[in-house]
Scaffold this motif. Structure first.
Motif, PDB file in Angstrom:
ATOM      1  N   GLU A   1       1.497   9.412  -5.771  1.00  8.05           N
ATOM      2  CA  GLU A   1       1.698  10.818  -5.378  1.00  8.05           C
ATOM      3  C   GLU A   1       2.912  11.466  -6.035  1.00  8.05           C
ATOM      4  OE1 GLU A   1       1.667  10.777  -1.115  1.00  8.05           O
ATOM      5  OE2 GLU A   1      -0.512  10.551  -1.027  1.00  8.05           O
TER       6      GLU A   1
ATOM      7  N   LYS B   1       0.921   4.282  -2.753  1.00  6.05           N
ATOM      8  CA  LYS B   1       0.797   5.692  -2.353  1.00  6.05           C
ATOM      9  C   LYS B   1       1.972   6.504  -2.922  1.00  6.05           C
ATOM     10  CE  LYS B   1       0.087   8.255   2.038  1.00  6.05           C
ATOM     11  NZ  LYS B   1       0.850   9.405   1.823  1.00  6.05           N
TER      12      LYS B   1
ATOM     13  N   ARG C   1       0.841  -1.215   0.000  1.00 11.31           N
ATOM     14  CA  ARG C   1       0.000   0.000   0.000  1.00 11.31           C
ATOM     15  C   ARG C   1       0.865   1.249   0.000  1.00 11.31           C
ATOM     16  NH1 ARG C   1      -4.247  -2.231   4.415  1.00 11.31           N
ATOM     17  NH2 ARG C   1      -5.558  -3.400   2.964  1.00 11.31           N
TER      18      ARG C   1
END
Ligand code: SAH
Ligand code: MG
Length: 193
Positions: free
Chosen positions: A172, A168, A164
């Motif tokens: 981003e 992310k 995860r």
């Protein structure tokens, strides 16, 4: 049956988690007709994916692939020799956590396919090693669906947390264009702009 199919069959028999057919097809599709000079793979196993990737190489192209298990390295060396690709596929024995910081080449394609708990570190190193316009692929990014589900057994929890985190980070990062694909065991595709 050709040699590569025979190697694939042996891998399956030995329970080696080789790249899935649809994942491989997707990578071929994304790369298209482009011929690559340098590929980096993290997690060789018995060399199956590296052997497949060799068909994307330019005439002078080379693959560096890292594997920490000595038995797997021996098996991979044997398979690569059988396919007469030992001039093109360079197998590096060692833990990628130690090996990656010593590498200073730039790659057109990086394939992350090793310890899931280390994916954020592999990404950090890949960002340093990828060429402009190059693509970082991360296999098993959805890990049997655990990554997108809220119930996880203790055994998978650490891996899931790190996967995860990887998603992310790539999502981003403004320098990357990322897609998370629900094919095979999940494939993250991040293009360095
Ligand atoms: N890419 C292969 C499958 C790799 S399976 C294929 O598709 O054919 C994952 C491999 O990564 C295993 O062989 C395991 O020994 C290796 N591995 C796991 N963590 C590693 C690490 N930190 N450094 C190097 N190799 C690692
Ligand atoms: Mg995999």
């Amino acid at each position: 049956m050709n040699k590569l199919e025979k190697i694939k069959k042996e891998n399956i028999k030995d329970h080696i988690p080789i790249i899935m057919d649809d994942t491989l097809e997707k990578i071929y599709e994304i790369i298209g007709n482009k011929k690559l000079d340098r590929i980096l793979e993290i997690g060789t196993a018995h060399g199956y994916s590296a052997l497949c990737f060799s068909k994307m190489l330019s005439e002078q192209g080379k693959i560096d692939t890292i594997e920490r298990s000595h038995d797997n390295v021996e098996k991979a060396i044997k398979n690569v020799k059988t396919m007469k690709l030992d001039k093109k596929i360079n197998i590096i024995e060692g833990d990628a956590v130690d090996v990656l910081p010593t590498i200073n080449n730039k790659y057109d394609l990086i394939f992350i396919d090793a310890a899931k708990g280390k994916y954020p570190f592999f990404l950090e190193q890949s960002l340093r090693l990828i060429k402009k316009g190059g693509i970082i692929f991360a296999d098993n990014i959805l890990y049997k669906g655990y990554v997108m589900s809220d119930y996880n057994k203790h055994k998978q929890r650490t891996a899931v947390t790190h996967l995860r985190e990887y998603i992310k980070l790539v999502t981003e990062n403004q320098e990357l264009e990322t897609e998370i694909l629900d094919i095979g065991d999940g494939l993250a595709v991040s293009k360095m702009k």
